[in-house]
Write a protein that holds these residues in place. Structure first.
Motif, PDB file in Angstrom:
ATOM      1  N   SER A 156       9.780   6.765 -70.954  1.00 30.53           N
ATOM      2  CA  SER A 156       9.247   7.937 -70.243  1.00 30.53           C
ATOM      3  C   SER A 156       9.305   7.680 -68.735  1.00 30.53           C
ATOM      4  CB  SER A 156       7.821   8.239 -70.700  1.00 30.53           C
ATOM      5  OG  SER A 156       7.000   7.146 -70.415  1.00 30.53           O
ATOM      6  N   HIS A 157       9.281   8.756 -67.973  1.00 33.35           N
ATOM      7  CA  HIS A 157       9.386   8.625 -66.513  1.00 33.35           C
ATOM      8  C   HIS A 157       8.304   9.468 -65.833  1.00 33.35           C
ATOM      9  CE1 HIS A 157      11.355   8.009 -62.588  1.00 33.35           C
ATOM     10  NE2 HIS A 157      10.885   9.224 -62.325  1.00 33.35           N
ATOM     11  N   HIS A 158       7.706   8.909 -64.771  1.00 37.93           N
ATOM     12  CA  HIS A 158       6.794   9.688 -63.932  1.00 37.93           C
ATOM     13  C   HIS A 158       7.116   9.385 -62.472  1.00 37.93           C
ATOM     14  CE1 HIS A 158       4.215  11.137 -67.180  1.00 37.93           C
ATOM     15  NE2 HIS A 158       4.475   9.965 -67.748  1.00 37.93           N
ATOM     16  N   GLN A 159       6.887  10.395 -61.653  1.00 34.23           N
ATOM     17  CA  GLN A 159       7.161  10.202 -60.214  1.00 34.23           C
ATOM     18  C   GLN A 159       6.270   9.076 -59.648  1.00 34.23           C
ATOM     19  OE1 GLN A 159       5.989  13.602 -57.915  1.00 34.23           O
ATOM     20  NE2 GLN A 159       7.235  13.044 -56.125  1.00 34.23           N
ATOM     21  N   ILE A 160       4.966   9.130 -59.983  1.00 37.60           N
ATOM     22  CA  ILE A 160       4.028   8.095 -59.510  1.00 37.60           C
ATOM     23  C   ILE A 160       3.304   7.514 -60.726  1.00 37.60           C
ATOM     24  CG2 ILE A 160       1.979   7.608 -58.107  1.00 37.60           C
ATOM     25  CD1 ILE A 160       2.747  10.065 -56.386  1.00 37.60           C
ATOM     26  N   VAL A 161       3.364   6.205 -60.868  1.00 40.24           N
ATOM     27  CA  VAL A 161       2.638   5.536 -61.955  1.00 40.24           C
ATOM     28  C   VAL A 161       1.548   4.659 -61.329  1.00 40.24           C
ATOM     29  CG1 VAL A 161       2.806   3.778 -63.759  1.00 40.24           C
ATOM     30  CG2 VAL A 161       4.507   5.608 -63.642  1.00 40.24           C
ATOM     31  N   ILE A 162       0.322   4.813 -61.830  1.00 44.13           N
ATOM     32  CA  ILE A 162      -0.809   4.016 -61.345  1.00 44.13           C
ATOM     33  C   ILE A 162      -1.228   3.072 -62.468  1.00 44.13           C
ATOM     34  CG2 ILE A 162      -3.177   4.071 -60.474  1.00 44.13           C
ATOM     35  CD1 ILE A 162      -2.638   6.932 -59.477  1.00 44.13           C
ATOM     36  N   VAL A 163      -1.281   1.791 -62.173  1.00 44.84           N
ATOM     37  CA  VAL A 163      -1.701   0.797 -63.174  1.00 44.84           C
ATOM     38  C   VAL A 163      -3.187   0.513 -62.964  1.00 44.84           C
ATOM     39  CG1 VAL A 163      -1.365  -1.545 -64.034  1.00 44.84           C
ATOM     40  CG2 VAL A 163       0.598  -0.210 -63.229  1.00 44.84           C
ATOM     41  N   GLY A 164      -4.015   0.939 -63.931  1.00 42.94           N
ATOM     42  CA  GLY A 164      -5.459   0.728 -63.829  1.00 42.94           C
ATOM     43  C   GLY A 164      -6.174   2.020 -63.463  1.00 42.94           C
ATOM     44  N   GLY A 165      -7.091   2.440 -64.300  1.00 43.13           N
ATOM     45  CA  GLY A 165      -7.888   3.648 -64.024  1.00 43.13           C
ATOM     46  C   GLY A 165      -9.323   3.274 -63.720  1.00 43.13           C
ATOM     47  N   ILE A 209      -1.974   7.398 -69.895  1.00 47.74           N
ATOM     48  CA  ILE A 209      -1.291   6.571 -70.896  1.00 47.74           C
ATOM     49  C   ILE A 209      -2.270   5.464 -71.267  1.00 47.74           C
ATOM     50  CG2 ILE A 209       0.708   5.079 -71.352  1.00 47.74           C
ATOM     51  CD1 ILE A 209       2.148   6.689 -69.068  1.00 47.74           C
ATOM     52  N   LYS A 210      -2.785   5.527 -72.495  1.00 42.65           N
ATOM     53  CA  LYS A 210      -3.876   4.625 -72.886  1.00 42.65           C
ATOM     54  C   LYS A 210      -3.282   3.312 -73.403  1.00 42.65           C
ATOM     55  CE  LYS A 210      -8.285   4.828 -75.303  1.00 42.65           C
ATOM     56  NZ  LYS A 210      -8.179   3.534 -75.957  1.00 42.65           N
ATOM     57  N   SER A 211      -2.985   2.418 -72.486  1.00 42.36           N
ATOM     58  CA  SER A 211      -2.335   1.174 -72.879  1.00 42.36           C
ATOM     59  C   SER A 211      -2.530   0.101 -71.808  1.00 42.36           C
ATOM     60  CB  SER A 211      -0.836   1.453 -73.070  1.00 42.36           C
ATOM     61  OG  SER A 211      -0.229   0.356 -73.684  1.00 42.36           O
ATOM     62  N   PHE A 212      -2.198  -1.121 -72.162  1.00 42.86           N
ATOM     63  CA  PHE A 212      -2.196  -2.242 -71.209  1.00 42.86           C
ATOM     64  C   PHE A 212      -0.784  -2.408 -70.654  1.00 42.86           C
ATOM     65  CE2 PHE A 212      -5.700  -3.479 -73.937  1.00 42.86           C
ATOM     66  CZ  PHE A 212      -6.581  -4.133 -73.089  1.00 42.86           C
ATOM     67  N   VAL A 213      -0.660  -2.580 -69.352  1.00 47.06           N
ATOM     68  CA  VAL A 213       0.642  -2.970 -68.806  1.00 47.06           C
ATOM     69  C   VAL A 213       0.830  -4.462 -69.077  1.00 47.06           C
ATOM     70  CG1 VAL A 213       1.976  -3.235 -66.679  1.00 47.06           C
ATOM     71  CG2 VAL A 213       0.626  -1.165 -67.083  1.00 47.06           C
ATOM     72  N   ASP A 214       2.042  -4.808 -69.430  1.00 46.05           N
ATOM     73  CA  ASP A 214       2.331  -6.193 -69.804  1.00 46.05           C
ATOM     74  C   ASP A 214       3.264  -6.870 -68.795  1.00 46.05           C
ATOM     75  OD1 ASP A 214       1.999  -8.299 -71.455  1.00 46.05           O
ATOM     76  OD2 ASP A 214       3.601  -7.742 -72.841  1.00 46.05           O
ATOM     77  N   THR A 215       4.382  -6.183 -68.461  1.00 45.08           N
ATOM     78  CA  THR A 215       5.349  -6.780 -67.521  1.00 45.08           C
ATOM     79  C   THR A 215       5.864  -5.740 -66.529  1.00 45.08           C
ATOM     80  OG1 THR A 215       7.130  -6.325 -69.092  1.00 45.08           O
ATOM     81  CG2 THR A 215       6.223  -8.561 -69.104  1.00 45.08           C
ATOM     82  N   ALA A 244       1.003   9.527 -63.467  1.00 44.34           N
ATOM     83  CA  ALA A 244       0.457   8.969 -64.714  1.00 44.34           C
ATOM     84  C   ALA A 244      -0.415   7.764 -64.383  1.00 44.34           C
ATOM     85  CB  ALA A 244       1.591   8.555 -65.650  1.00 44.34           C
ATOM     86  N   ILE A 245      -1.536   7.654 -65.097  1.00 45.81           N
ATOM     87  CA  ILE A 245      -2.395   6.463 -64.986  1.00 45.81           C
ATOM     88  C   ILE A 245      -2.289   5.687 -66.296  1.00 45.81           C
ATOM     89  CG2 ILE A 245      -4.785   5.630 -64.871  1.00 45.81           C
ATOM     90  CD1 ILE A 245      -5.512   7.927 -63.125  1.00 45.81           C
ATOM     91  N   ILE A 246      -2.006   4.396 -66.195  1.00 45.84           N
ATOM     92  CA  ILE A 246      -2.010   3.558 -67.396  1.00 45.84           C
ATOM     93  C   ILE A 246      -3.320   2.777 -67.406  1.00 45.84           C
ATOM     94  CG2 ILE A 246      -0.729   1.858 -68.753  1.00 45.84           C
ATOM     95  CD1 ILE A 246       1.716   2.467 -67.021  1.00 45.84           C
ATOM     96  N   GLU A 247      -4.149   3.048 -68.381  1.00 49.97           N
ATOM     97  CA  GLU A 247      -5.505   2.448 -68.446  1.00 49.97           C
ATOM     98  C   GLU A 247      -5.892   2.316 -69.919  1.00 49.97           C
ATOM     99  OE1 GLU A 247      -8.279   1.280 -66.412  1.00 49.97           O
ATOM    100  OE2 GLU A 247      -8.935   0.953 -68.470  1.00 49.97           O
ATOM    101  N   PRO A 248      -6.234   1.106 -70.373  1.00 46.85           N
ATOM    102  CA  PRO A 248      -6.531   0.934 -71.791  1.00 46.85           C
ATOM    103  C   PRO A 248      -7.938   1.344 -72.221  1.00 46.85           C
ATOM    104  CG  PRO A 248      -6.624  -1.176 -70.651  1.00 46.85           C
ATOM    105  CD  PRO A 248      -6.187  -0.159 -69.643  1.00 46.85           C
ATOM    106  N   SER A 249      -8.901   1.387 -71.275  1.00 41.19           N
ATOM    107  CA  SER A 249     -10.306   1.528 -71.687  1.00 41.19           C
ATOM    108  C   SER A 249     -10.732   2.974 -71.877  1.00 41.19           C
ATOM    109  CB  SER A 249     -11.231   0.906 -70.637  1.00 41.19           C
ATOM    110  OG  SER A 249     -10.842  -0.396 -70.383  1.00 41.19           O
ATOM    111  N   GLN A 250     -11.567   3.175 -72.886  1.00 40.91           N
ATOM    112  CA  GLN A 250     -12.155   4.487 -73.178  1.00 40.91           C
ATOM    113  C   GLN A 250     -13.259   4.811 -72.171  1.00 40.91           C
ATOM    114  OE1 GLN A 250     -10.712   5.608 -76.123  1.00 40.91           O
ATOM    115  NE2 GLN A 250     -11.535   7.652 -75.682  1.00 40.91           N
ATOM    116  N   LYS A 251     -13.903   3.751 -71.676  1.00 43.39           N
ATOM    117  CA  LYS A 251     -15.060   3.923 -70.776  1.00 43.39           C
ATOM    118  C   LYS A 251     -14.724   3.400 -69.376  1.00 43.39           C
ATOM    119  CE  LYS A 251     -18.626   5.459 -73.193  1.00 43.39           C
ATOM    120  NZ  LYS A 251     -19.429   6.595 -72.752  1.00 43.39           N
ATOM    121  N   HIS A 252     -15.293   4.053 -68.394  1.00 49.87           N
ATOM    122  CA  HIS A 252     -15.175   3.634 -66.992  1.00 49.87           C
ATOM    123  C   HIS A 252     -16.587   3.286 -66.520  1.00 49.87           C
ATOM    124  CE1 HIS A 252     -13.484   4.278 -62.756  1.00 49.87           C
ATOM    125  NE2 HIS A 252     -14.785   4.147 -62.552  1.00 49.87           N
ATOM    126  N   TYR A 253     -16.761   2.127 -65.903  1.00 50.41           N
ATOM    127  CA  TYR A 253     -18.102   1.713 -65.477  1.00 50.41           C
ATOM    128  C   TYR A 253     -18.231   1.682 -63.962  1.00 50.41           C
ATOM    129  CZ  TYR A 253     -18.823   0.591 -70.316  1.00 50.41           C
ATOM    130  OH  TYR A 253     -18.939   0.709 -71.676  1.00 50.41           O
TER     131      TYR A 253
END
Ligand code: FAD
Length: 394
Positions: A2-11, A74-80, A32-41
């Motif tokens: 998939s492709h997005h103009q701006i990708v942010i790692v971490g929400g 995108i509910k996931s962990f970035v790996d590489t 797009a924001i890639i963030e694995p957690s359901q909750k934000h603290y």
């Protein structure tokens, strides 16, 4: 792929704030924001949770409610990362490409760097404000303390909010005093560092606070092991390498921290593992379409949410300039802030920049302990965070 103009790692604090500001500036951006957690603290509240003023769940919101309208989650962990060809891979095996990348995955807690800590934390007087799983144990430990030694630690190296290890120490001391057990409790603050605070103006005040409260600071003490069966904290002296053992009845541990491994192992990292960015523009030093912000960045300032609040508009301005092929003119001055809670009704609001000089907001001496600043921390700043900062408004 998939492709997005701006990708942010971490929400987290930085990721959401930047996404909101970008959307406010230009709703047609594909983000797009890639963030694995359901909750934000709202992590700064954990100091007050540890001190019994809020419940842990009051510090969290659903991530879904904070992702700005129109931004893909995108509910996931970035790996590489593969920055030469503008893509990254998630732990689920998905490849995502981008035109512009913003890296904001925060700092990594290394519980396993202190022997025995991972197994001990959260139980039998071993506690920590530094995670949602363990913060309730701080209040439990403080409440249960009737006599003996209360230990508070600060590790070597960068931690998020450098003042937080001290704040909970002062709160606990105040609680012991108000509840008639202070004479039977010895309060010791150990730090791997050489002083209580980096900026002299605030350090002098905090030294007086510690002295007035009878909190004994022990410098250059680096916690290396917890022996929970015998309630022993084992330290290495940073200069002499001597082993020092202190018997505790409760111990609040600030775990060692570092850049996240997946960042440190990537081409985006500097020598210490942080996202290698220009300290004024926040642009990556080698990959011009990459920016870094927040705790994971190499920005040489104290890692706080308050710092993120000042970094975000700079990053957004510079990214929008880059997209329009214009020069990057916005500049971050290193502003950061640490509201050092010194009791249940007092706080020293430290604010400073790269020069190490105070950069204060209010027209009065903020190095003085104040009730008004405590109220700001307890009620004002959380509201500012949820309704202002994360909406891209302040
Ligand atoms: P975070 O807000 O931690 O967000 C990082 C996000 O990245 C997280 O949501 C995480 O899930 C996500 N992530 C991690 N790994 C990956 C991955 N592989 N892929 C995708 N996403 C990933 N700051 C203040 O300003 N004032 C204070 O008084 C204060 N007190 C504090 C007290 C305590 C006890 C603590 C713990 C922190 C305190 N802070 C304070 C610090 C503040 O919370 C942080 O500096 C701030 O949250 C940093 O924002 P960030 O976005 O860089 O990281």
């Amino acid at each position: 792929m998939s492709h997005h103009q701006i990708v942010i790692v971490g929400g987290g604090t930085a990721g959401i704030t930047v996404a909101a500001r970008l959307r406010n500036a230009n709703p047609s951006l594909d983000i797009a924001i890639i963030e694995p957690s359901q909750k934000h603290y709202y992590q700064p509240l954990w100091t007050l949770v540890g001190g019994g003023m809020f419940k842990p769940e009051e510090s969290g919101r659903d991530e879904a409610d904070l992702i700005p309208y129109g931004v893909t989650w995108i509910k996931s962990f970035v790996d590489t990362f593969t920055p030469q060809s503008n893509h990254l891979a998630t732990r689920d095996g998905e490849t995502i490409s981008y035109d512009y990348l913003i890296v904001a995955p925060g700092i990594q807690l290394n519980w396993d760097k202190v022997k025995g800590l991972k197994e001990a934390v959260g139980k039998e007087g071993v506690c920590s404000n530094y995670s949602i799983e363990t913060v309730a144990s701080t209040w439990e430990s403080i409440r249960n303390m009737k006599q003996g030694v209360a230990l508070f630690t600060q590790p070597a190296g960068a931690v998020k909010c450098g003042g937080a290890p001290q704040k909970i120490c002062y709160l606990a001391e105040d609680y012991f005093r108000r509840n008639g057990v202070r004479d039977d409790v010895e309060v010791i603050f150990t730090t791997a560092g050489p002083r209580l605070f980096a900026v002299d103006q605030y350090r002098e005040v905090l030294e007086k606070v510690a002295a007035r409260k009878g909190v004994e600071p022990r410098f250059r003490h680096n916690l290396v092991e917890i022996r929970s069966a015998t309630k022993e904290a084992v330290y290495r002296h940073m200069d002499t390498d001597e082993e020092i053992i202190i018997q505790y009845d409760m111990i609040h541990v600030t775990p060692p921290m570092s850049a996240p491994d997946f960042v440190a192992n990537s081409e985006l990292a500097d020598e210490a593992g942080w996202v290698d960015v220009d300290k004024h523009t926040l642009q990556h030093t080698r990959f011009s379409n990459v920016f870094g912000i927040g705790d994971a960045s190499s920005l040489p300032t104290s890692k706080t949410g308050a710092a993120v609040r000042k970094q975000a508009p700079v990053l957004v301005n510079n990214l929008l300039s880059l997209i329009q092929q214009e020069p990057l003119t916005a500049s971050y001055d290193g502003y950061t802030s640490c509201p050092v809670v010194t009791g249940y009704d007092s706080l020293v609001l430290a604010e400073f920049d790269y020069s190490g000089q105070p950069a204060e907001t209010f027209p009065f001496a903020q190095s003085k302990e104040r009730f008004s600043m405590f109220l700001l921390k307890k009620f004002g700043l959380p509201a500012l965070y949820w309704h202002g900062m994360l909406r891209g408004r302040v």
